[in-house]
Design a protein around this motif. Structure first.
Motif, short mmCIF file in Angstrom:
data_model
loop_
_atom_site.label_atom_id
_atom_site.label_comp_id
_atom_site.label_asym_id
_atom_site.label_seq_id
_atom_site.Cartn_x
_atom_site.Cartn_y
_atom_site.Cartn_z
N GLY A 17 0.79 -1.22 0.00
CA GLY A 17 0.00 0.00 0.00
C GLY A 17 0.82 1.26 0.00
O GLY A 17 0.47 2.25 -0.65
N ASP A 18 1.93 1.27 0.73
CA ASP A 18 2.79 2.46 0.77
C ASP A 18 3.35 2.79 -0.61
O ASP A 18 3.47 3.96 -0.98
N ARG A 44 0.46 4.27 -2.60
CA ARG A 44 0.20 5.63 -2.12
C ARG A 44 1.25 6.60 -2.66
O ARG A 44 0.93 7.68 -3.15
N LYS A 45 2.52 6.20 -2.61
CA LYS A 45 3.60 7.07 -3.10
C LYS A 45 3.44 7.35 -4.59
O LYS A 45 3.59 8.50 -5.03
N GLU A 93 0.50 9.72 -5.12
CA GLU A 93 0.87 11.08 -4.68
C GLU A 93 1.77 11.76 -5.71
O GLU A 93 1.59 12.93 -6.02
#
Length: 78
Positions: free
Chosen positions: A15-16, A19-20, A23
């Protein structure tokens, strides 16, 4: 997939990381982000044209239907 079970089944993307990437895309991402957005706009325009009257999607589905009609007309049933 049940939340929290990602590690048990061997998730390839965490997920990180997602997300990155989102973004970077949404917040600018510099030259690379602009190139992505430009490519998305180009692909969106091509997709729009493909589904319009006379577009490639319409032509392809009409050709497919005609092929099926020819195939079923040639088929003899016992």
């Amino acid at each position: 997939m049940e939340f929290g079970k990602e590690e048990e089944i061997g998730v390839q993307v965490h997920g990180d990381e997602v997300r990155k990437a989102v973004e970077e895309l949404m917040d600018g991402g510099g030259e690379e982000g602009e190139a992505r957005r430009r490519r998305v706009r180009e692909l969106a325009e091509k997709a729009k044209k493909a589904v319009e009257e006379g577009g490639s999607s319409q032509i392809n589905i009409e050709n497919f239907i005609e092929d099926v009609r020819k195939f079923t007309a040639e088929k003899t049933y016992v």
